[in-house]
Design a protein around this motif. Structure first.
Motif, mmCIF file in Angstrom:
data_model
loop_
_atom_site.group_PDB
_atom_site.id
_atom_site.type_symbol
_atom_site.label_atom_id
_atom_site.label_comp_id
_atom_site.label_asym_id
_atom_site.label_seq_id
_atom_site.Cartn_x
_atom_site.Cartn_y
_atom_site.Cartn_z
ATOM 1 N N THR A 104 1.118 12.495 7.483
ATOM 2 C CA THR A 104 2.283 11.924 6.785
ATOM 3 C C THR A 104 3.607 12.639 7.075
ATOM 4 O O THR A 104 4.617 11.958 7.241
ATOM 5 C CB THR A 104 2.042 11.895 5.254
ATOM 6 O OG1 THR A 104 1.636 13.187 4.825
ATOM 7 C CG2 THR A 104 0.951 10.908 4.898
ATOM 8 N N GLY A 123 0.845 -1.201 0.000
ATOM 9 C CA GLY A 123 0.000 0.000 0.000
ATOM 10 C C GLY A 123 0.871 1.238 0.000
ATOM 11 O O GLY A 123 1.608 1.482 0.958
ATOM 12 N N ALA A 179 -8.954 -7.765 0.265
ATOM 13 C CA ALA A 179 -8.730 -7.967 -1.171
ATOM 14 C C ALA A 179 -7.271 -8.315 -1.460
ATOM 15 O O ALA A 179 -6.980 -9.184 -2.280
ATOM 16 C CB ALA A 179 -9.144 -6.714 -1.945
ATOM 17 N N ASN A 236 2.286 -2.045 -4.550
ATOM 18 C CA ASN A 236 1.060 -1.261 -4.596
ATOM 19 C C ASN A 236 0.215 -1.735 -5.762
ATOM 20 O O ASN A 236 0.747 -2.137 -6.805
ATOM 21 C CB ASN A 236 1.388 0.226 -4.765
ATOM 22 C CG ASN A 236 0.186 1.097 -4.488
ATOM 23 O OD1 ASN A 236 -0.391 1.035 -3.401
ATOM 24 N ND2 ASN A 236 -0.217 1.896 -5.454
ATOM 25 N N ARG A 237 -1.116 -1.710 -5.567
ATOM 26 C CA ARG A 237 -2.021 -2.138 -6.645
ATOM 27 C C ARG A 237 -1.715 -1.397 -7.939
ATOM 28 O O ARG A 237 -1.608 -1.969 -9.003
ATOM 29 C CB ARG A 237 -3.472 -1.912 -6.213
ATOM 30 C CG ARG A 237 -4.491 -2.302 -7.239
ATOM 31 C CD ARG A 237 -5.886 -2.040 -6.732
ATOM 32 N NE ARG A 237 -6.131 -0.617 -6.436
ATOM 33 C CZ ARG A 237 -7.281 -0.107 -6.048
ATOM 34 N NH1 ARG A 237 -8.307 -0.914 -5.850
ATOM 35 N NH2 ARG A 237 -7.417 1.188 -5.804
ATOM 36 N N THR A 238 -1.561 -0.074 -7.824
ATOM 37 C CA THR A 238 -1.165 0.725 -8.986
ATOM 38 C C THR A 238 0.363 0.786 -8.967
ATOM 39 O O THR A 238 0.964 1.532 -8.179
ATOM 40 C CB THR A 238 -1.771 2.144 -8.892
ATOM 41 O OG1 THR A 238 -3.187 2.005 -8.702
ATOM 42 C CG2 THR A 238 -1.494 2.955 -10.134
ATOM 43 N N GLY A 253 -0.253 4.586 -0.724
ATOM 44 C CA GLY A 253 -0.948 5.873 -0.717
ATOM 45 C C GLY A 253 -0.030 6.862 -0.001
ATOM 46 O O GLY A 253 1.126 6.537 0.314
ATOM 47 N N CYS A 308 -0.585 -0.947 4.733
ATOM 48 C CA CYS A 308 -1.081 0.424 4.956
ATOM 49 C C CYS A 308 -1.997 0.756 3.778
ATOM 50 O O CYS A 308 -1.594 1.399 2.819
ATOM 51 C CB CYS A 308 0.104 1.387 5.048
ATOM 52 S SG CYS A 308 -0.396 3.030 5.595
ATOM 53 N N THR A 345 -1.030 10.537 13.425
ATOM 54 C CA THR A 345 -0.487 11.837 13.003
ATOM 55 C C THR A 345 -0.324 11.849 11.480
ATOM 56 O O THR A 345 -0.256 10.801 10.846
ATOM 57 C CB THR A 345 0.867 12.091 13.704
ATOM 58 O OG1 THR A 345 1.675 10.916 13.581
ATOM 59 C CG2 THR A 345 0.670 12.422 15.177
ATOM 60 N N THR A 373 -3.564 0.015 8.890
ATOM 61 C CA THR A 373 -4.739 0.414 8.128
ATOM 62 C C THR A 373 -5.854 0.748 9.106
ATOM 63 O O THR A 373 -6.176 -0.071 9.965
ATOM 64 C CB THR A 373 -5.181 -0.765 7.231
ATOM 65 O OG1 THR A 373 -4.089 -1.116 6.373
ATOM 66 C CG2 THR A 373 -6.407 -0.421 6.426
ATOM 67 N N SER A 374 -6.446 1.920 8.996
ATOM 68 C CA SER A 374 -7.523 2.294 9.923
ATOM 69 C C SER A 374 -8.693 1.332 9.778
ATOM 70 O O SER A 374 -9.075 0.977 8.666
ATOM 71 C CB SER A 374 -8.015 3.711 9.635
ATOM 72 O OG SER A 374 -6.974 4.618 9.856
ATOM 73 N N GLY A 426 1.282 5.161 3.184
ATOM 74 C CA GLY A 426 2.146 4.011 2.885
ATOM 75 C C GLY A 426 3.497 4.469 2.356
ATOM 76 O O GLY A 426 4.538 3.899 2.709
#
Ligand SMILES: NC(=O)c1ccc[n+]([C@@H]2O[C@H](COP(=O)([O-])OP(=O)(O)OC[C@H]3O[C@@H](n4cnc5c(N)ncnc54)[C@H](OP(=O)(O)O)[C@@H]3O)[C@@H](O)[C@H]2O)c1
Length: 288
Positions: free
Chosen positions: A124, A12, A77, A35-37, A14, A68, A122, A94-95, A17
């Motif tokens: 990034t 992850g 997934a 990462n997926r992308t 983002g 993350c 907090t 991950t929240s 991440g």
């Protein structure tokens, strides 16, 4: 004797991440990213990370796997199809809700996978620096074994106990405070604007209001824990009257007053229950 930094895989990439993977790299951990992308891996690969073609490859690359992702559905997934094999520890940053964190722990137990639930409190830019705050819960031995690597995220790491839902419960309570406060800020700015007051003109006074909160948080918390709600500073009746004026003003200005009418209704219920002379910490007791 100094230990070599343990290899870490981050799933992850983002904004958070990427910050997490960057902090592991900066602390000298051999870091694999997925990462997926896939294109989002490139800047981290340029900084020295290894890019994995699949989530399974990333899991295979390191004993410590950090997820993350957007939410628990994304974790499902990405990780459901992956065979973790042996000797892997999963730390989810991950929240999620407390219930989801407990379900994720049961899922991990079913696979004989060591699992720690974490939540980052907090933003990034704090990650890797002194102001980071990350909360963890789950099996203490697993957490302690990986605490040196997780210290790469910087700041304060707090272990909250064996219940895997505990960190998420703190997260939810703190986000409750945060989002209500953000909504108050945007609503106040909108009301000022409707009254012809520029945001920049209001902001310094808004800062003064925010400055009241640290002391208030400690006092309300103490009163709630002790079950006493003195009204000598201000009372529920006084607040109900003030919020009533605010609802009327917001409505006259054509603003959505939904959050305020809900607050007003709660204050009126407290009065009707006979708490009008109490202080505002009484509301926290009433809500529960
Ligand atoms: N950003 C912050 O300031 C902050 C602060 C505290 C806590 N957090 C928490 O940290 C976690 C990550 O946040 P973030 O800011 O990095 O970004 P985010 O927008 O919450 O999550 C984005 C990441 O989730 C991936 N993702 C979403 N759905 C997916 C799916 N179905 N399958 C696979 N991957 C999926 C995205 O992949 P793609 O790139 O392919 O879309 C991307 O890697 C969240 O739980 C967030 O609540 C963030």
């Amino acid at each position: 004797m100094s230990e070599r930094p343990v290899p870490v895989s981050v799933l992850g990439l983002g904004p958070m991440g990427r910050a997490v993977a960057g902090a592991f790299l900066d602390a000298g951990h051999p870091t694999t990213v997925w990462n997926r992308t896939a294109a989002r891996q490139e800047p981290l690969v340029a900084r020295g990370a290894a890019g994995a073609a699949t989530a399974a490859d990333a899991v295979a690359a390191s004993p410590l796997v950090v997820a993350c992702l957007l939410d628990d559905e994304a974790v499902h997934a990405v990780l459901d199809p992956v065979d973790f094999g042996r000797e892997r520890t999963l730390v989810s940053l991950t929240s999620s809700s407390p219930a989801q964190a407990r379900e994720r722990a049961a899922w991990a137990r079913g696979r004989d996978l060591a699992y720690v639930a974490g939540t980052i409190m907090t933003p990034t830019p704090s990650i890797g620096g002194p102001s980071a705050l990350v909360l963890y819960s789950g099996p203490e031995r697993t957490y302690r074994a990986h605490a040196p690597a997780l210290a790469s995220l910087g700041g304060t790491a707090t272990y909250l106990g064996e219940d895997p839902g505990r960190a998420a419960a703190y997260d939810m309570a703190l986000l409750d405070v945060f989002w209500h406060t953000v909504m108050g800020l945007v609503h106040g700015l909108a009301l000022a604007r409707a009254e012809g007051i520029a945001g920049g003109a209001l902001a310094p006074y808004a800062e003064t209001m925010f400055g009241l909160f640290p002391e208030m948080a400690r006092r309300f918390a103490r009163q709630l824990d002790e079950g006493v709600h003195p009204g000598e500073r201000s009372t529920i009746t006084s607040a109900a009257t003030g919020v009533g004026h605010l609802v009327a003003t917001a409505e006259a200005d054509g603003l959505d007053a939904g959050t305020l009418t809900a607050a007003h209704a709660l204050l009126r219920r407290a009065e009707e229950a006979g708490y009008g002379a109490d202080g505002l910490s009484r509301l926290a007791a009433m809500l529960g």
